[in-house]
Design a protein around this motif. Structure first.
Motif, PDB file in Angstrom:
ATOM      1  N   THR A   7       0.815  -1.218   0.000  1.00  0.00           N
ATOM      2  CA  THR A   7       0.000   0.000   0.000  1.00  0.00           C
ATOM      3  C   THR A   7       0.848   1.267   0.000  1.00  0.00           C
ATOM      4  O   THR A   7       0.346   2.343  -0.308  1.00  0.00           O
ATOM      5  N   LYS A   8       2.137   1.147   0.343  1.00  0.00           N
ATOM      6  CA  LYS A   8       2.979   2.335   0.471  1.00  0.00           C
ATOM      7  C   LYS A   8       4.144   2.377  -0.508  1.00  0.00           C
ATOM      8  O   LYS A   8       4.852   3.385  -0.583  1.00  0.00           O
ATOM      9  N   CYS A   9       4.343   1.318  -1.262  1.00  0.00           N
ATOM     10  CA  CYS A   9       5.485   1.260  -2.175  1.00  0.00           C
ATOM     11  C   CYS A   9       5.040   1.008  -3.616  1.00  0.00           C
ATOM     12  O   CYS A   9       3.985   0.419  -3.863  1.00  0.00           O
ATOM     13  N   LYS A  10       5.875   1.452  -4.542  1.00  0.00           N
ATOM     14  CA  LYS A  10       5.641   1.160  -5.956  1.00  0.00           C
ATOM     15  C   LYS A  10       5.956  -0.304  -6.226  1.00  0.00           C
ATOM     16  O   LYS A  10       6.774  -0.917  -5.533  1.00  0.00           O
ATOM     17  N   LYS A  11       5.311  -0.859  -7.234  1.00  0.00           N
ATOM     18  CA  LYS A  11       5.546  -2.254  -7.585  1.00  0.00           C
ATOM     19  C   LYS A  11       6.954  -2.432  -8.139  1.00  0.00           C
ATOM     20  O   LYS A  11       7.343  -1.769  -9.099  1.00  0.00           O
ATOM     21  N   PRO A  12       7.764  -3.312  -7.556  1.00  0.00           N
ATOM     22  CA  PRO A  12       9.117  -3.546  -8.072  1.00  0.00           C
ATOM     23  C   PRO A  12       9.071  -4.373  -9.347  1.00  0.00           C
ATOM     24  O   PRO A  12       8.062  -5.025  -9.651  1.00  0.00           O
ATOM     25  N   SER A  13      10.153  -4.361 -10.095  1.00  0.00           N
ATOM     26  CA  SER A  13      10.186  -5.107 -11.358  1.00  0.00           C
ATOM     27  C   SER A  13      10.140  -6.608 -11.128  1.00  0.00           C
ATOM     28  O   SER A  13       9.586  -7.356 -11.935  1.00  0.00           O
ATOM     29  N   ASP A  14      10.734  -7.052 -10.043  1.00  0.00           N
ATOM     30  CA  ASP A  14      10.737  -8.476  -9.696  1.00  0.00           C
ATOM     31  C   ASP A  14      10.109  -8.628  -8.314  1.00  0.00           C
ATOM     32  O   ASP A  14      10.790  -8.504  -7.292  1.00  0.00           O
ATOM     33  N   VAL A  15       8.808  -8.885  -8.290  1.00  0.00           N
ATOM     34  CA  VAL A  15       8.086  -8.920  -7.017  1.00  0.00           C
ATOM     35  C   VAL A  15       8.594  -9.998  -6.072  1.00  0.00           C
ATOM     36  O   VAL A  15       8.899  -9.714  -4.910  1.00  0.00           O
ATOM     37  N   PRO A  16       8.718 -11.261  -6.502  1.00  0.00           N
ATOM     38  CA  PRO A  16       9.188 -12.295  -5.565  1.00  0.00           C
ATOM     39  C   PRO A  16      10.550 -11.980  -4.961  1.00  0.00           C
ATOM     40  O   PRO A  16      10.760 -12.158  -3.757  1.00  0.00           O
ATOM     41  N   ALA A  17      11.475 -11.510  -5.801  1.00  0.00           N
ATOM     42  CA  ALA A  17      12.819 -11.204  -5.299  1.00  0.00           C
ATOM     43  C   ALA A  17      12.786 -10.035  -4.320  1.00  0.00           C
ATOM     44  O   ALA A  17      13.465 -10.052  -3.290  1.00  0.00           O
ATOM     45  N   ALA A  18      11.987  -9.024  -4.639  1.00  0.00           N
ATOM     46  CA  ALA A  18      11.923  -7.843  -3.774  1.00  0.00           C
ATOM     47  C   ALA A  18      11.293  -8.160  -2.419  1.00  0.00           C
ATOM     48  O   ALA A  18      11.663  -7.576  -1.400  1.00  0.00           O
TER      49      ALA A  18
END
Length: 294
Positions: free
Chosen positions: A67-78
Protein backbone atom coordinates in the motif's frame (compact mmCIF):
# COMPACT_ATOMS: atom_id res chain seq x y z
CA UNK A 1 -5.16 17.15 2.28
CA UNK A 2 -4.17 19.07 -0.83
CA UNK A 3 -3.82 22.29 1.20
CA UNK A 4 -1.55 20.74 3.79
CA UNK A 5 2.22 20.76 3.46
CA UNK A 6 3.58 17.58 1.91
CA UNK A 7 5.09 16.37 5.19
CA UNK A 8 1.85 16.86 7.08
CA UNK A 9 -0.11 15.10 4.36
CA UNK A 10 2.29 12.17 4.50
CA UNK A 11 1.90 12.00 8.27
CA UNK A 12 -1.86 12.05 7.94
CA UNK A 13 -1.70 9.23 5.40
CA UNK A 14 0.44 7.20 7.80
CA UNK A 15 -2.24 7.50 10.47
CA UNK A 16 -4.89 6.12 8.14
CA UNK A 17 -5.37 2.41 7.66
CA UNK A 18 -5.54 1.49 3.98
CA UNK A 19 -8.84 -0.19 2.99
CA UNK A 20 -6.97 -3.32 1.89
CA UNK A 21 -5.27 -3.55 5.28
CA UNK A 22 -8.46 -2.82 7.21
CA UNK A 23 -10.28 -5.52 5.23
CA UNK A 24 -7.41 -7.93 5.90
CA UNK A 25 -7.71 -7.27 9.63
CA UNK A 26 -11.42 -8.05 9.36
CA UNK A 27 -10.55 -11.28 7.51
CA UNK A 28 -8.17 -12.22 10.32
CA UNK A 29 -10.77 -11.52 13.00
CA UNK A 30 -13.51 -13.29 11.03
CA UNK A 31 -11.67 -16.43 9.88
CA UNK A 32 -8.04 -16.73 11.05
CA UNK A 33 -8.56 -16.28 14.78
CA UNK A 34 -11.57 -18.66 14.89
CA UNK A 35 -9.49 -21.32 13.13
CA UNK A 36 -6.54 -20.73 15.48
CA UNK A 37 -8.94 -21.06 18.41
CA UNK A 38 -10.26 -24.32 16.93
CA UNK A 39 -6.67 -25.61 16.80
CA UNK A 40 -6.13 -24.65 20.44
CA UNK A 41 -9.41 -26.28 21.49
CA UNK A 42 -8.19 -29.70 20.35
CA UNK A 43 -5.46 -29.62 22.99
CA UNK A 44 -2.92 -31.61 20.99
CA UNK A 45 -1.71 -29.23 18.31
CA UNK A 46 0.76 -27.37 20.52
CA UNK A 47 1.47 -23.84 19.30
CA UNK A 48 -0.08 -24.40 15.89
CA UNK A 49 -2.85 -21.85 16.51
CA UNK A 50 -0.35 -19.15 17.48
CA UNK A 51 1.81 -19.94 14.45
CA UNK A 52 -1.20 -19.74 12.13
CA UNK A 53 -1.82 -16.20 13.42
CA UNK A 54 1.90 -15.39 13.03
CA UNK A 55 1.79 -16.61 9.42
CA UNK A 56 -1.07 -14.24 8.61
CA UNK A 57 0.60 -11.41 10.54
CA UNK A 58 3.69 -11.83 8.35
CA UNK A 59 1.57 -11.56 5.21
CA UNK A 60 -0.12 -8.49 6.66
CA UNK A 61 3.24 -6.70 6.78
CA UNK A 62 3.73 -7.41 3.08
CA UNK A 63 0.25 -6.06 2.29
CA UNK A 64 1.14 -2.85 4.16
CA UNK A 65 4.35 -2.61 2.11
CA UNK A 66 2.24 -2.88 -1.05
CA UNK A 67 0.00 0.00 0.00
CA UNK A 68 2.98 2.34 0.47
CA UNK A 69 5.49 1.26 -2.17
CA UNK A 70 5.64 1.16 -5.96
CA UNK A 71 5.55 -2.25 -7.58
CA UNK A 72 9.12 -3.55 -8.07
CA UNK A 73 10.19 -5.11 -11.36
CA UNK A 74 10.74 -8.48 -9.70
CA UNK A 75 8.09 -8.92 -7.02
CA UNK A 76 9.19 -12.29 -5.56
CA UNK A 77 12.82 -11.20 -5.30
CA UNK A 78 11.92 -7.84 -3.77
CA UNK A 79 9.64 -9.41 -1.17
CA UNK A 80 12.01 -12.24 -0.24
CA UNK A 81 13.52 -10.52 2.84
CA UNK A 82 10.06 -9.59 4.13
CA UNK A 83 8.60 -13.08 3.96
CA UNK A 84 10.91 -14.57 6.59
CA UNK A 85 8.42 -14.20 9.48
CA UNK A 86 5.88 -16.15 7.43
CA UNK A 87 8.47 -18.76 6.52
CA UNK A 88 9.51 -19.13 10.17
CA UNK A 89 5.92 -19.59 11.35
CA UNK A 90 5.25 -22.25 8.72
CA UNK A 91 8.48 -23.99 9.69
CA UNK A 92 7.36 -24.17 13.31
CA UNK A 93 4.09 -25.78 12.28
CA UNK A 94 5.88 -28.29 10.09
CA UNK A 95 8.48 -29.32 12.66
CA UNK A 96 6.19 -29.48 15.70
CA UNK A 97 6.50 -32.78 17.55
CA UNK A 98 2.93 -33.91 17.99
CA UNK A 99 1.15 -37.14 18.76
CA UNK A 100 0.45 -39.26 15.68
CA UNK A 101 -3.25 -38.72 16.35
CA UNK A 102 -2.83 -35.29 14.75
CA UNK A 103 -1.08 -36.35 11.53
CA UNK A 104 -4.19 -35.69 9.42
CA UNK A 105 -4.65 -32.29 11.06
CA UNK A 106 -1.14 -31.13 10.21
CA UNK A 107 -1.41 -32.46 6.65
CA UNK A 108 -4.67 -30.56 6.16
CA UNK A 109 -3.08 -27.40 7.57
CA UNK A 110 0.00 -27.72 5.35
CA UNK A 111 -2.21 -28.06 2.29
CA UNK A 112 -4.14 -24.96 3.35
CA UNK A 113 -0.89 -23.04 3.85
CA UNK A 114 -0.16 -23.30 0.13
CA UNK A 115 -2.62 -20.44 -0.16
CA UNK A 116 -0.18 -17.95 1.37
CA UNK A 117 1.82 -17.90 -1.87
CA UNK A 118 -0.86 -15.65 -3.36
CA UNK A 119 1.20 -12.74 -2.10
CA UNK A 120 3.84 -13.17 -4.82
CA UNK A 121 1.49 -14.27 -7.60
CA UNK A 122 0.52 -12.42 -10.74
CA UNK A 123 -2.55 -13.38 -12.73
CA UNK A 124 -3.18 -15.70 -14.42
CA UNK A 125 -4.29 -17.52 -12.46
CA UNK A 126 -6.06 -15.01 -10.28
CA UNK A 127 -4.98 -15.33 -6.64
CA UNK A 128 -8.55 -15.95 -5.54
CA UNK A 129 -8.86 -18.90 -7.94
CA UNK A 130 -5.52 -20.30 -6.82
CA UNK A 131 -6.52 -20.10 -3.15
CA UNK A 132 -9.84 -21.86 -3.81
CA UNK A 133 -7.93 -24.76 -5.37
CA UNK A 134 -6.47 -25.58 -1.94
CA UNK A 135 -9.93 -26.40 -0.60
CA UNK A 136 -9.92 -29.81 -2.25
CA UNK A 137 -6.44 -30.84 -1.12
CA UNK A 138 -7.07 -29.67 2.45
CA UNK A 139 -10.48 -31.36 2.50
CA UNK A 140 -8.85 -34.62 1.43
CA UNK A 141 -7.35 -34.85 4.93
CA UNK A 142 -10.12 -32.98 6.74
CA UNK A 143 -12.69 -35.46 5.47
CA UNK A 144 -10.73 -38.27 7.09
CA UNK A 145 -11.01 -36.38 10.38
CA UNK A 146 -14.74 -35.83 9.84
CA UNK A 147 -15.29 -39.52 9.16
CA UNK A 148 -13.26 -40.56 12.20
CA UNK A 149 -14.89 -38.19 14.69
CA UNK A 150 -18.41 -37.66 13.36
CA UNK A 151 -20.84 -37.97 16.25
CA UNK A 152 -17.94 -38.42 18.68
CA UNK A 153 -16.10 -35.13 19.05
CA UNK A 154 -17.64 -31.88 17.85
CA UNK A 155 -14.35 -30.00 18.33
CA UNK A 156 -12.79 -32.09 15.57
CA UNK A 157 -15.61 -31.24 13.19
CA UNK A 158 -15.30 -27.57 14.15
CA UNK A 159 -11.59 -27.71 13.26
CA UNK A 160 -12.44 -28.99 9.77
CA UNK A 161 -15.20 -26.45 9.21
CA UNK A 162 -13.07 -23.51 10.35
CA UNK A 163 -10.19 -24.65 8.15
CA UNK A 164 -12.37 -24.60 5.04
CA UNK A 165 -14.00 -21.32 6.08
CA UNK A 166 -10.55 -19.73 6.37
CA UNK A 167 -9.61 -20.65 2.81
CA UNK A 168 -12.89 -19.40 1.37
CA UNK A 169 -12.76 -16.17 3.36
CA UNK A 170 -9.22 -15.48 2.14
CA UNK A 171 -10.36 -16.08 -1.44
CA UNK A 172 -13.21 -13.59 -0.98
CA UNK A 173 -10.82 -10.99 0.45
CA UNK A 174 -8.42 -11.41 -2.47
CA UNK A 175 -11.22 -11.06 -5.01
CA UNK A 176 -12.10 -7.72 -3.49
CA UNK A 177 -8.65 -6.22 -2.88
CA UNK A 178 -5.97 -8.16 -4.80
CA UNK A 179 -7.72 -9.44 -7.89
CA UNK A 180 -4.61 -9.69 -10.09
CA UNK A 181 -2.02 -10.05 -7.37
CA UNK A 182 -0.72 -7.99 -4.46
CA UNK A 183 -1.88 -4.38 -4.84
CA UNK A 184 0.84 -1.73 -5.04
CA UNK A 185 0.84 2.06 -4.79
CA UNK A 186 1.87 3.66 -8.12
CA UNK A 187 2.52 6.92 -6.27
CA UNK A 188 4.36 5.27 -3.40
CA UNK A 189 8.03 5.14 -2.48
CA UNK A 190 10.59 2.74 -3.87
CA UNK A 191 10.82 -0.56 -2.04
CA UNK A 192 14.26 -0.35 -0.46
CA UNK A 193 15.73 -1.53 2.81
CA UNK A 194 15.80 2.06 4.03
CA UNK A 195 12.02 2.34 4.11
CA UNK A 196 11.05 -1.19 5.08
CA UNK A 197 11.07 -0.73 8.86
CA UNK A 198 8.81 2.31 8.53
CA UNK A 199 6.51 0.86 5.90
CA UNK A 200 5.99 -2.55 7.49
CA UNK A 201 5.26 -1.24 10.98
CA UNK A 202 1.91 -2.58 12.23
CA UNK A 203 -0.91 -0.07 11.85
CA UNK A 204 -2.60 1.30 14.94
CA UNK A 205 -5.84 -0.47 14.02
CA UNK A 206 -4.26 -3.94 13.91
CA UNK A 207 -6.17 -6.41 16.12
CA UNK A 208 -4.47 -7.13 19.42
CA UNK A 209 -4.98 -10.85 18.91
CA UNK A 210 -2.89 -10.85 15.74
CA UNK A 211 0.74 -10.70 16.92
CA UNK A 212 3.29 -8.65 15.03
CA UNK A 213 5.76 -10.76 13.04
CA UNK A 214 8.91 -11.75 14.87
CA UNK A 215 12.07 -9.93 13.93
CA UNK A 216 14.37 -11.83 11.62
CA UNK A 217 17.26 -11.42 9.22
CA UNK A 218 17.09 -11.29 5.46
CA UNK A 219 16.84 -14.24 3.14
CA UNK A 220 14.28 -17.00 3.02
CA UNK A 221 11.24 -15.69 1.26
CA UNK A 222 8.76 -17.59 -0.86
CA UNK A 223 11.35 -20.09 -2.04
CA UNK A 224 11.83 -21.16 1.55
CA UNK A 225 8.09 -21.15 2.22
CA UNK A 226 7.76 -23.57 -0.68
CA UNK A 227 10.57 -25.67 0.78
CA UNK A 228 8.92 -25.72 4.19
CA UNK A 229 5.64 -26.93 2.71
CA UNK A 230 7.34 -29.52 0.52
CA UNK A 231 9.23 -30.96 3.52
CA UNK A 232 5.99 -32.16 5.10
CA UNK A 233 5.99 -35.74 3.89
CA UNK A 234 3.54 -38.58 4.18
CA UNK A 235 4.75 -42.00 5.27
CA UNK A 236 5.11 -43.25 1.69
CA UNK A 237 7.33 -40.29 0.83
CA UNK A 238 4.83 -38.25 -1.17
CA UNK A 239 4.41 -34.63 -0.24
CA UNK A 240 1.52 -33.54 1.93
CA UNK A 241 1.93 -30.08 0.37
CA UNK A 242 2.96 -30.63 -3.19
CA UNK A 243 4.46 -27.20 -3.76
CA UNK A 244 2.94 -23.83 -4.32
CA UNK A 245 1.51 -24.49 -7.76
CA UNK A 246 -1.89 -24.52 -9.41
CA UNK A 247 -3.51 -27.87 -8.69
CA UNK A 248 -4.91 -29.20 -11.98
CA UNK A 249 -8.00 -31.42 -12.15
CA UNK A 250 -6.00 -34.53 -12.98
CA UNK A 251 -4.08 -34.02 -9.71
CA UNK A 252 -7.19 -33.61 -7.57
CA UNK A 253 -7.73 -37.08 -6.15
CA UNK A 254 -10.92 -36.12 -4.34
CA UNK A 255 -12.77 -35.60 -7.62
CA UNK A 256 -15.11 -38.38 -8.82
CA UNK A 257 -13.58 -38.32 -12.28
CA UNK A 258 -10.12 -39.00 -10.90
CA UNK A 259 -8.94 -42.32 -12.38
CA UNK A 260 -5.42 -43.01 -11.23
CA UNK A 261 -2.48 -41.59 -9.38
CA UNK A 262 -0.24 -39.85 -11.95
CA UNK A 263 2.78 -40.35 -9.69
CA UNK A 264 2.13 -44.08 -9.31
CA UNK A 265 1.36 -44.36 -13.02
CA UNK A 266 4.61 -42.66 -13.97
CA UNK A 267 6.55 -44.88 -11.61
CA UNK A 268 4.89 -47.98 -13.04
CA UNK A 269 5.90 -46.95 -16.55
CA UNK A 270 9.51 -46.44 -15.45
CA UNK A 271 9.57 -49.86 -13.77
CA UNK A 272 8.05 -51.48 -16.84
CA UNK A 273 10.56 -49.82 -19.15
CA UNK A 274 13.41 -50.88 -16.89
CA UNK A 275 12.18 -54.49 -16.83
CA UNK A 276 11.82 -54.59 -20.59
CA UNK A 277 15.30 -53.22 -21.19
CA UNK A 278 16.81 -55.67 -18.72
CA UNK A 279 15.02 -58.71 -20.17
CA UNK A 280 15.62 -57.84 -23.84
CA UNK A 281 19.21 -59.24 -24.07
CA UNK A 282 18.19 -62.44 -22.31
CA UNK A 283 15.22 -62.93 -24.61
CA UNK A 284 17.36 -62.36 -27.67
CA UNK A 285 19.97 -64.84 -26.49
CA UNK A 286 17.31 -67.45 -25.79
CA UNK A 287 15.89 -67.03 -29.28
CA UNK A 288 19.30 -67.56 -30.91
CA UNK A 289 20.14 -70.61 -28.81
CA UNK A 290 23.44 -71.40 -27.09
CA UNK A 291 26.55 -70.01 -28.73
CA UNK A 292 28.77 -72.66 -30.31
CA UNK A 293 32.14 -73.13 -28.69
CA UNK A 294 35.16 -73.19 -30.96
Amino acid sequence: LASLPAAAAAAADDDEVHPAVAAYDEHVARAVIPFADACDALGGLGDTGANIKATWAGVRSVIVIGTKCKKPSDVPAALTPHLKPTQDAIGKIRTARLDRTYDWHIKAIMEMLQSVSWVVMSAPPAPTSFVKETVGSADFWANKIRKEYKGKDEKQIEFCDKLKALILDLAAYLKEHHLSGLSWNPRGVELTDAVVADVAAPAKAAPASAPAPAAGGGGGGMANIMAELAKKQTQDGSSAATGLKMVTKDMQTWRKEYKKDPVDDGLAKKVAASSLSASAPAAAAKAKGPKARG
